[in-house]
Design an enzyme around this catalytic site. Structure first.
Site, PDB file in Angstrom:
ATOM      1  N   GLU A  11      40.758  35.342  31.055  1.00 10.15           N
ATOM      2  CA  GLU A  11      39.321  35.510  30.876  1.00 10.15           C
ATOM      3  C   GLU A  11      39.030  36.617  29.866  1.00 10.15           C
ATOM      4  O   GLU A  11      39.837  37.532  29.661  1.00 10.15           O
ATOM      5  CB  GLU A  11      38.659  35.834  32.215  1.00 10.15           C
ATOM      6  CG  GLU A  11      38.727  34.707  33.242  1.00 10.15           C
ATOM      7  CD  GLU A  11      37.924  33.487  32.834  1.00 10.15           C
ATOM      8  OE1 GLU A  11      36.990  33.643  32.008  1.00 10.15           O
ATOM      9  OE2 GLU A  11      38.239  32.375  33.317  1.00 10.15           O
ATOM     10  N   SER A  12      37.862  36.516  29.234  1.00  7.68           N
ATOM     11  CA  SER A  12      37.373  37.518  28.280  1.00  7.68           C
ATOM     12  C   SER A  12      38.311  37.698  27.093  1.00  7.68           C
ATOM     13  O   SER A  12      38.331  38.760  26.465  1.00  7.68           O
ATOM     14  CB  SER A  12      37.146  38.869  28.986  1.00  7.68           C
ATOM     15  OG  SER A  12      36.230  38.737  30.066  1.00  7.68           O
ATOM     16  N   ARG A  13      39.095  36.673  26.798  1.00  8.68           N
ATOM     17  CA  ARG A  13      40.037  36.701  25.679  1.00  8.68           C
ATOM     18  C   ARG A  13      41.111  37.774  25.817  1.00  8.68           C
ATOM     19  O   ARG A  13      41.777  38.119  24.838  1.00  8.68           O
ATOM     20  CB  ARG A  13      39.293  36.898  24.347  1.00  8.68           C
ATOM     21  CG  ARG A  13      38.215  35.859  24.070  1.00  8.68           C
ATOM     22  CD  ARG A  13      38.810  34.473  23.914  1.00  8.68           C
ATOM     23  NE  ARG A  13      37.770  33.474  23.668  1.00  8.68           N
ATOM     24  CZ  ARG A  13      37.980  32.170  23.574  1.00  8.68           C
ATOM     25  NH1 ARG A  13      39.223  31.713  23.739  1.00  8.68           N
ATOM     26  NH2 ARG A  13      37.005  31.337  23.344  1.00  8.68           N
ATOM     27  N   LEU A  14      41.314  38.271  27.030  1.00  7.09           N
ATOM     28  CA  LEU A  14      42.350  39.273  27.264  1.00  7.09           C
ATOM     29  C   LEU A  14      43.630  38.563  27.711  1.00  7.09           C
ATOM     30  O   LEU A  14      44.073  38.686  28.847  1.00  7.09           O
ATOM     31  CB  LEU A  14      41.872  40.300  28.297  1.00  7.09           C
ATOM     32  CG  LEU A  14      40.649  41.119  27.863  1.00  7.09           C
ATOM     33  CD1 LEU A  14      40.178  42.023  28.993  1.00  7.09           C
ATOM     34  CD2 LEU A  14      40.965  41.932  26.619  1.00  7.09           C
ATOM     35  N   HIS A  15      44.189  37.815  26.784  1.00  5.37           N
ATOM     36  CA  HIS A  15      45.308  36.937  27.098  1.00  5.37           C
ATOM     37  C   HIS A  15      46.605  37.720  27.310  1.00  5.37           C
ATOM     38  O   HIS A  15      46.741  38.864  26.878  1.00  5.37           O
ATOM     39  CB  HIS A  15      45.506  35.940  25.946  1.00  5.37           C
ATOM     40  CG  HIS A  15      44.248  35.292  25.485  1.00  5.37           C
ATOM     41  ND1 HIS A  15      43.398  34.614  26.331  1.00  5.37           N
ATOM     42  CD2 HIS A  15      43.670  35.226  24.253  1.00  5.37           C
ATOM     43  CE1 HIS A  15      42.365  34.138  25.645  1.00  5.37           C
ATOM     44  NE2 HIS A  15      42.508  34.513  24.389  1.00  5.37           N
TER      45      HIS A  15
END
Length: 214
Positions: A190-194
């Protein structure tokens, strides 16, 4: 297993990927992810984007199918007179990407492509459907053709030529094995916090594992 891909995607994104979960061997790590993609009934989970560079440094990309893999590397098959083959012969450094978007996962591989043995290519060629074997003989891959009817005429010609018995392996067709020196596993969050982990082959043998910022 016939998991709902969207539900599984959410679970994988919520769970993420941690260093403690990684197999020290990236090929075994790949196997786990690949088998899950197959079990989830993704369409053609063995499809990958293969990137090559020509002698002038111009990149190109196309989709090919992974047919074999083991500790030595990842194998795909092609016409040795195709554009990709000419580019590999000029510069064997290639990149591969498995885009399992439905699972919020991707695997990136870079390494050196090398031709596999004729015996290995023949072993695979004999497993192909007869139509695909004829197609390998008929198609001048990557060359300009005027109309589809010319290709169909060539297919008919090859079908007549090989109407009896087994179809031999074309001397211009076979496999490449990409011997990896880097494999990256990307798990969407989520939130591009891969979560991203990169395996780098070491000169002394084995692999170093690094976490990358998303």
């Amino acid at each position: 297993m016939n998991a709902n891909p969207e539900m599984l995607r959410r679970e994988l994104m919520e769970h993420g990927l941690s260093r403690s979960e990684l197999d020290p061997d990236p090929i075994r790590q790949f196997q786990g992810w690949y088998e899950l993609a197959i079990q989830t009934d993704l369409p053609e989970p063995n499809s990958l984007t293969l990137c090559t560079v020509d002698a002038q440094g111009r990149p190109s990309a196309r989709t090919v199918l992974l047919k074999l893999y083991d500790a030595r590397g990842f194998v795909f098959f092609t016409n040795y007179e195709s554009r990709k083959a000419h580019e590999i012969e000029a510069n064997p450094r290639v990149a591969m990407l498995f885009p399992w978007v439905a699972l919020a996962r991707q695997v990136q591989i870079s390494g050196r492509a090398e031709r596999i043995s004729t015996a290995e290519s023949l072993a695979y060629f004999t497993t192909r459907p007869r139509g695909s074997q004829i197609g390998a003989w008929a198609s001048p891959q990557s060359q300009v053709i005027g109309t589809r009817s010319l290709l169909e005429m060539k297919v008919a010609e090859m079908a007549r030529r090989f109407s009896q018995g087994e179809i031999p392996l074309p001397d211009f067709w076979g496999g490449y094995r990409v011997v990896p020196d880097m494999i990256e596993f990307w798990q969407g969050r989520e939130s591009r916090l891969h979560d991203r982990f990169r395996y780098v082959r070491q000169d002394a043998g084995g692999w170093a594992v690094e976490r990358l910022a998303p």
